[in-house]
Design a protein around this motif. Structure first.
Motif, mmCIF file in Angstrom:
data_model
loop_
_atom_site.group_PDB
_atom_site.id
_atom_site.type_symbol
_atom_site.label_atom_id
_atom_site.label_comp_id
_atom_site.label_asym_id
_atom_site.label_seq_id
_atom_site.Cartn_x
_atom_site.Cartn_y
_atom_site.Cartn_z
ATOM 1 N N LEU A 102 0.833 -1.210 0.000
ATOM 2 C CA LEU A 102 0.000 0.000 0.000
ATOM 3 C C LEU A 102 0.867 1.260 0.000
ATOM 4 O O LEU A 102 0.543 2.251 -0.636
ATOM 5 C CB LEU A 102 -0.888 -0.039 1.249
ATOM 6 C CG LEU A 102 -2.164 0.773 1.271
ATOM 7 C CD1 LEU A 102 -3.105 0.349 0.159
ATOM 8 C CD2 LEU A 102 -2.858 0.619 2.618
ATOM 9 N N ALA A 103 1.983 1.181 0.712
ATOM 10 C CA ALA A 103 2.886 2.320 0.826
ATOM 11 C C ALA A 103 3.499 2.701 -0.510
ATOM 12 O O ALA A 103 3.899 3.848 -0.707
ATOM 13 C CB ALA A 103 3.995 1.998 1.824
ATOM 14 N N ARG A 104 3.552 1.754 -1.416
ATOM 15 C CA ARG A 104 4.176 2.040 -2.711
ATOM 16 C C ARG A 104 3.165 2.536 -3.746
ATOM 17 O O ARG A 104 3.543 2.869 -4.865
ATOM 18 C CB ARG A 104 4.897 0.792 -3.223
ATOM 19 C CG ARG A 104 6.146 0.460 -2.403
ATOM 20 C CD ARG A 104 6.996 -0.604 -3.081
ATOM 21 N NE ARG A 104 6.368 -1.915 -3.032
ATOM 22 C CZ ARG A 104 6.576 -2.827 -2.074
ATOM 23 N NH1 ARG A 104 7.413 -2.562 -1.091
ATOM 24 N NH2 ARG A 104 5.975 -3.987 -2.105
ATOM 25 N N LEU A 105 1.912 2.581 -3.378
ATOM 26 C CA LEU A 105 0.886 3.079 -4.307
ATOM 27 C C LEU A 105 0.819 4.601 -4.272
ATOM 28 O O LEU A 105 1.319 5.240 -3.345
ATOM 29 C CB LEU A 105 -0.490 2.514 -3.939
ATOM 30 C CG LEU A 105 -0.683 0.997 -3.959
ATOM 31 C CD1 LEU A 105 -2.152 0.666 -3.728
ATOM 32 C CD2 LEU A 105 -0.212 0.397 -5.274
ATOM 33 N N SER A 106 0.160 5.159 -5.257
ATOM 34 C CA SER A 106 -0.050 6.614 -5.265
ATOM 35 C C SER A 106 -1.063 6.966 -4.173
ATOM 36 O O SER A 106 -1.887 6.125 -3.796
ATOM 37 C CB SER A 106 -0.590 7.047 -6.624
ATOM 38 O OG SER A 106 -1.902 6.561 -6.784
ATOM 39 N N PRO A 107 -1.022 8.207 -3.658
ATOM 40 C CA PRO A 107 -1.997 8.603 -2.621
ATOM 41 C C PRO A 107 -3.448 8.409 -3.068
ATOM 42 O O PRO A 107 -4.298 8.029 -2.274
ATOM 43 C CB PRO A 107 -1.691 10.081 -2.381
ATOM 44 C CG PRO A 107 -0.281 10.251 -2.775
ATOM 45 C CD PRO A 107 -0.038 9.274 -3.898
ATOM 46 N N GLU A 108 -3.719 8.650 -4.354
ATOM 47 C CA GLU A 108 -5.093 8.506 -4.852
ATOM 48 C C GLU A 108 -5.561 7.049 -4.778
ATOM 49 O O GLU A 108 -6.702 6.772 -4.409
ATOM 50 C CB GLU A 108 -5.205 9.014 -6.301
ATOM 51 C CG GLU A 108 -5.200 10.523 -6.441
ATOM 52 C CD GLU A 108 -3.837 11.148 -6.204
ATOM 53 O OE1 GLU A 108 -2.816 10.410 -6.358
ATOM 54 O OE2 GLU A 108 -3.766 12.333 -5.848
ATOM 55 N N HIS A 109 -4.663 6.143 -5.139
ATOM 56 C CA HIS A 109 -5.027 4.720 -5.075
ATOM 57 C C HIS A 109 -5.175 4.259 -3.623
ATOM 58 O O HIS A 109 -6.093 3.520 -3.283
ATOM 59 C CB HIS A 109 -3.970 3.868 -5.791
ATOM 60 C CG HIS A 109 -4.142 3.867 -7.284
ATOM 61 N ND1 HIS A 109 -3.244 3.284 -8.145
ATOM 62 C CD2 HIS A 109 -5.113 4.391 -8.078
ATOM 63 C CE1 HIS A 109 -3.678 3.429 -9.393
ATOM 64 N NE2 HIS A 109 -4.803 4.117 -9.377
ATOM 65 N N ARG A 110 -4.268 4.731 -2.785
ATOM 66 C CA ARG A 110 -4.332 4.376 -1.360
ATOM 67 C C ARG A 110 -5.635 4.881 -0.745
ATOM 68 O O ARG A 110 -6.312 4.191 0.015
ATOM 69 C CB ARG A 110 -3.136 5.016 -0.657
ATOM 70 C CG ARG A 110 -2.625 4.234 0.503
ATOM 71 C CD ARG A 110 -1.177 4.527 0.766
ATOM 72 N NE ARG A 110 -0.883 5.913 1.035
ATOM 73 C CZ ARG A 110 0.165 6.553 0.521
ATOM 74 N NH1 ARG A 110 0.993 5.942 -0.281
ATOM 75 N NH2 ARG A 110 0.393 7.813 0.812
ATOM 76 N N GLN A 111 -5.951 6.111 -1.093
ATOM 77 C CA GLN A 111 -7.155 6.758 -0.559
ATOM 78 C C GLN A 111 -8.422 5.976 -0.922
ATOM 79 O O GLN A 111 -9.238 5.657 -0.058
ATOM 80 C CB GLN A 111 -7.231 8.167 -1.147
ATOM 81 C CG GLN A 111 -8.384 8.998 -0.691
ATOM 82 C CD GLN A 111 -8.422 10.316 -1.438
ATOM 83 O OE1 GLN A 111 -8.149 10.376 -2.640
ATOM 84 N NE2 GLN A 111 -8.747 11.375 -0.731
ATOM 85 N N ILE A 112 -8.542 5.627 -2.189
ATOM 86 C CA ILE A 112 -9.781 4.949 -2.612
ATOM 87 C C ILE A 112 -9.851 3.528 -2.043
ATOM 88 O O ILE A 112 -10.930 3.053 -1.667
ATOM 89 C CB ILE A 112 -9.938 4.962 -4.160
ATOM 90 C CG1 ILE A 112 -11.406 4.731 -4.531
ATOM 91 C CG2 ILE A 112 -9.013 3.963 -4.856
ATOM 92 C CD1 ILE A 112 -11.753 5.073 -5.944
#
Lengths: 144, 162
Positions: A89-99
């Protein structure tokens, strides 16, 4: 979302304060919880922008053991799974993490996620699918 | 075609539809079309299995709840010090100055009128002074001995009458 329980706590306070200040603008036809999520979500993204968080700080707290009723071996397995998920999760973009967090942790339906993110339901559907595939991909990288 | 994104040109795996399928967020007809497609597409079946596996891993995610009541801290933050800018006291709120006088002025006038009326009923402002023609019986109320009391001696009783 921000990778630190202390910062998450500060953000929670900030979200409530922002909500208090923006309370006159709240429309009763909007669900209060969704409105609050939007404020909190924006506060988290603001923080990430402020610190230019390209790198996600791993969660610093020791999470509670999931499924306390499970045996010790299973608990260790579950903890490892959670850590793998966190790293991916930490390696994903903030937008992907957020959703992903809105859907999987907060359990919001697409309609409410769309309201929180101020996007259409179609965008929620496609963004969530991409976020999931990215997470699967990152999880595979983290496997030994 | 909105919702049922199952055109023959769509590439597999059909992740958008499959992702919505595990969430129960497919639109009318989409779910059935996906089921039909899954029966003949191993790529999409594998993708669906990955998504379902991911869903199971999320189930292990710990509750992000906090272990203490945040409300007092937030209350302290949103409640400014008395006298500070933005302080909004709930009780004893003062009306804006023009409106305050609208309330105060009639109240003051009413109090003044009531005072005058009571005073006038006790002491008439006009007409002859009654003291001059007052009888001894009327003046007895001002005697040193209260009305109805026993007169123990001449010294303790005022003289009544000539």
């Amino acid at each position: 979302m921000v990778g630190s329980s202390e910062e998450a706590l500060d953000l929670t306070q900030e979200a409530f304060m922002r909500a208090w200040q923006a309370l006159p603008q709240w429309q009763p036809d909007a669900k209060f919880g969704t409105w609050l999520f939007r404020i909190g979500s924006n506060a988290a993204l603001d923080l990430l922008r402020r610190r230019r968080a390209v790198e996600f700080v791993p969660y610093d707290g020791t999470p509670d053991l999931p499924h306390a009723g499970a045996g010790p071996e299973r608990q260790v397995e579950l903890q490892q799974e959670v850590r793998l998920l966190e790293r991916a999760l930490a390696r994903l973009s903030p937008e992907h993490r957020q959703i992903l967090l809105l859907r999987e942790v907060e359990n919001l339906p697409y309609e409410e996620i769309a309201q929180v993110l101020s996007v259409g339901e179609g965008t929620v559907k496609s963004r969530l699918a991409r976020a999931r595939m990215a997470l699967i991909e990152e999880s595979r990288k983290g496997l030994p | 075609m909105k919702g049922v994104a199952m055109s023959t040109e769509e590439t597999c795996p059909r992740v958008v539809g499959l992702s919505a399928l595990i969430d129960g967020e497919t639109e009318a007809g989409e779910s059935q079309a996906l089921d039909t497609h899954l029966a003949q597409c191993p790529v999409c079946r594998a993708a669906l299995a990955d998504l379902q596996q991911l869903r199971l891993r999320w189930a292990a995610w710990p509750d992000p709840g906090i272990e203490f009541d945040l409300a007092p801290q937030i209350d302290r933050l949103i409640r400014p010090a008395p006298g500070a800018a933005g302080h909004r006291p709930v009780r004893g709120a003062r009306l804006p100055s023009p409106w305050r006088w609208v309330v105060i002025a009639p109240g003051g006038l009413a109090a003044l009128g009531l005072g005058l009326w009571l005073g006038a009923s006790l002491v008439p402002l006009a007409g002859p002074v009654r003291g001059a023609g007052a009888t001894a019986a009327q003046m007895a109320a001002f005697s040193a001995a209260p009305p109805g009391s026993l007169c123990l001696g001449m010294g303790s009783c005022g003289r009544v009458g000539p």
